[in-house]
Design an enzyme around this catalytic site. Structure first.
Site, PDB file in Angstrom:
ATOM      1  N   GLY A  12       6.203   0.092  -0.737  1.00  0.00           N
ATOM      2  CA  GLY A  12       5.749  -0.698   0.409  1.00  0.00           C
ATOM      3  C   GLY A  12       4.333  -0.425   0.866  1.00  0.00           C
ATOM      4  N   ASN A  14       1.710  -2.067  -0.048  1.00  0.00           N
ATOM      5  CA  ASN A  14       1.115  -3.383   0.262  1.00  0.00           C
ATOM      6  C   ASN A  14       1.645  -3.915   1.594  1.00  0.00           C
ATOM      7  OD1 ASN A  14      -0.812  -4.587  -1.820  1.00  0.00           O
ATOM      8  ND2 ASN A  14       0.763  -3.665  -3.114  1.00  0.00           N
ATOM      9  N   MET A  90      10.447  -6.667  -7.097  1.00  0.00           N
ATOM     10  CA  MET A  90      10.569  -6.544  -8.547  1.00  0.00           C
ATOM     11  C   MET A  90      11.659  -7.430  -9.146  1.00  0.00           C
ATOM     12  SD  MET A  90       8.035  -4.975  -9.321  1.00  0.00           S
ATOM     13  CE  MET A  90       6.932  -3.593  -9.296  1.00  0.00           C
ATOM     14  N   ILE A  92      12.610 -11.643 -10.316  1.00  0.00           N
ATOM     15  CA  ILE A  92      12.032 -12.963 -10.599  1.00  0.00           C
ATOM     16  C   ILE A  92      12.813 -14.004  -9.810  1.00  0.00           C
ATOM     17  CG2 ILE A  92      11.662 -14.667 -12.419  1.00  0.00           C
ATOM     18  CD1 ILE A  92      11.573 -12.029 -14.291  1.00  0.00           C
ATOM     19  N   LEU A  93      12.092 -14.817  -9.069  1.00  0.00           N
ATOM     20  CA  LEU A  93      12.738 -15.848  -8.260  1.00  0.00           C
ATOM     21  C   LEU A  93      12.826 -17.144  -9.057  1.00  0.00           C
ATOM     22  CD1 LEU A  93      10.971 -15.031  -4.890  1.00  0.00           C
ATOM     23  CD2 LEU A  93      13.367 -14.590  -5.468  1.00  0.00           C
ATOM     24  N   ASN A 107       2.358 -13.795  -4.619  1.00  0.00           N
ATOM     25  CA  ASN A 107       2.691 -12.504  -5.216  1.00  0.00           C
ATOM     26  C   ASN A 107       1.409 -11.728  -5.510  1.00  0.00           C
ATOM     27  OD1 ASN A 107       4.352 -10.522  -6.605  1.00  0.00           O
ATOM     28  ND2 ASN A 107       3.587 -11.365  -8.537  1.00  0.00           N
ATOM     29  N   HIS A 109      -0.092  -8.940  -8.124  1.00  0.00           N
ATOM     30  CA  HIS A 109       0.209  -8.342  -9.424  1.00  0.00           C
ATOM     31  C   HIS A 109      -0.967  -7.462  -9.854  1.00  0.00           C
ATOM     32  CE1 HIS A 109       2.171  -7.841 -13.247  1.00  0.00           C
ATOM     33  NE2 HIS A 109       1.008  -8.067 -13.839  1.00  0.00           N
TER      34      HIS A 109
HETATM   35  C1  GAR Z   1       2.020  -2.881  -6.633  1.00  0.00           C
HETATM   36  O1  GAR Z   1       1.095  -2.259  -7.496  1.00  0.00           O
HETATM   37  C2  GAR Z   1       2.211  -4.336  -7.014  1.00  0.00           C
HETATM   38  O2  GAR Z   1       1.022  -4.944  -7.441  1.00  0.00           O
HETATM   39  C3  GAR Z   1       3.207  -4.221  -8.131  1.00  0.00           C
HETATM   40  O3  GAR Z   1       4.115  -3.245  -7.688  1.00  0.00           O
HETATM   41  C4  GAR Z   1       3.432  -2.322  -6.848  1.00  0.00           C
HETATM   42  C5  GAR Z   1       4.183  -2.204  -5.541  1.00  0.00           C
HETATM   43  O4  GAR Z   1       3.638  -1.206  -4.740  1.00  0.00           O
HETATM   44  N1  GAR Z   1       3.836  -5.479  -8.406  1.00  0.00           N
HETATM   45  C6  GAR Z   1       4.170  -5.903  -9.621  1.00  0.00           C
HETATM   46  O5  GAR Z   1       4.018  -5.252 -10.618  1.00  0.00           O
HETATM   47  C7  GAR Z   1       4.773  -7.298  -9.660  1.00  0.00           C
HETATM   48  N2  GAR Z   1       4.906  -7.760 -10.988  1.00  0.00           N
HETATM   49  P1  GAR Z   1       3.942  -1.132  -3.197  1.00  0.00           P
HETATM   50  O6  GAR Z   1       5.465  -1.172  -3.059  1.00  0.00           O
HETATM   51  O7  GAR Z   1       3.392   0.203  -2.765  1.00  0.00           O
HETATM   52  O8  GAR Z   1       3.271  -2.281  -2.514  1.00  0.00           O
END
Ligand code: GAR
Length: 216
Positions: A12, A14, A90, A92-93, A107, A109
Site C-alpha cells: 500500500g 501507492n 494483483m 486481473i479485472l 492502474n 505498473h
Molecule cells: C507497485 O510497484 C505497483 O506498481 C505494482 O505493485 C507494487 C505495489 O506496491 N503493480 C503491479 O505490478 C501491477 N501489475 P504498493 O502496494 O506499495 O503500492
C-alpha cells in the site's frame, strides 16, 4: 471533489502516496473506500491510521470470479465512486467489472508498458538487460498491463541493479505519477480517443515524466 475507490492487495505504498497528496491539498479527491482482496494487506493498516473506510473482499469466499467482481462493484457503487484506482491490486479485472466504470479504472505498473507486463516487472527489466525502465499509469482495459497510457516516468537501469534496487528507484516516481493522474481526472482534463490519451493543457516533451508533473 472526485470520489475515488482504491483497490489494493499488499504493502500500500501507492495508497499512502495518494493519502498524503490528498492530505497535503495537492489532489482534490476523497477516498470513499479502499477494497483489499487480502485481509493481511499492510495497506489496511494505513487506512486505520488515517481514518479511511476499507473492506476486504476475498476471491476465495465467492463462488466465481464474476461473483467476486460483483461484490467489489457493489461496494464501489454504494459509495458513489467515480474513479477506480488499482494501486498494487494483483488481480486481473474482467470486462464484466470494467463495463461498470467505462474508461474510469486506472492502474499503476512498474515498467514502461508494453515492456515487462505482468508480475515482477522490475526483475524482468534487470534480467533482460534494459538500460531504461520506469512506470506507467494507464487506463485499464481487458488486456493485462496494456491499456491506453496516460503518463510514464523513465529511470535508468544501472549495471549493479537487482530487481529490488530498480524497484526502489521506480517506486519514487510511482508515488508521483499516480496522485498526479488522479488530480488530472479531478480537473476533468483526461481526454481519451481510442488508444490515445491526452491530458488537456499539460506540458509534453520533457524528461523524465511525460506529460510533465504539475503538483510535485
Ligand atoms: C507497485 O510497484 C505497483 O506498481 C505494482 O505493485 C507494487 C505495489 O506496491 N503493480 C503491479 O505490478 C501491477 N501489475 P504498493 O502496494 O506499495 O503500492
Amino acid at each position: 471533489m472526485l470520489k475515488i475507490g482504491v483497490l489494493v492487495s499488499g504493502r500500500g505504498s501507492n495508497l499512502q502516496a495518494i493519502i498524503d497528496s490528498i492530505e497535503a491539498g495537492k489532489v482534490n479527491a476523497k477516498i470513499e473506500i479502499v477494497v483489499s482482496d487480502n485481509p493481511k494487506a499492510l495497506a489496511l493498516e494505513r487506512c486505520r491510521k488515517h481514518g479511511i473506510p476499507y473492506t476486504t473482499i476475498e476471491q476465495k469466499n465467492h463462488s466465481s470470479r464474476k461473483a467476486f467482481e460483483e461484490a467489489i462493484v457493489k461496494v464501489l457503487k454504494e459509495k458513489g465512486v467515480e474513479l477506480v484506482v488499482l494501486a498494487g491490486f494483483m488481480r486481473i479485472l474482467s470486462g464484466h467489472f470494467l463495463k461498470h466504470f467505462p474508461n474510469r479504472v486506472i492502474n499503476i505498473h512498474p515498467s514502461l508498458i508494453p515492456a515487462f507486463q505482468g508480475l515482477h516487472a522490475q526483475e524482468q527489466a534487470v534480467k533482460f538487460g534494459a538500460k531504461f525502465s520506469g512506470c506507467t499509469v494507464h487506463i485499464v482495459d481487458e488486456s493485462v498491463d496494456a491499456g491506453p497510457v496516460i503518463v510514464q516516468a523513465v529511470v535508468p537501469v544501472l549495471p549493479e541493479d537487482t530487481g529490488e534496487t530498480l524497484a526502489e528507484r521506480i517506486l519514487k516516481w510511482e508515488h508521483k505519477i499516480l496522485p498526479q493522474t488522479i488530480q488530472w481526472f479531478a480537473e476533468n482534463r483526461i481526454k481519451i480517443d481510442g488508444r490515445k490519451v491526452i491530458v488537456e493543457g499539460a506540458k509534453y516533451g520533457e524528461l523524465p515524466v511525460n506529460p510533465a508533473l504539475e503538483i510535485f
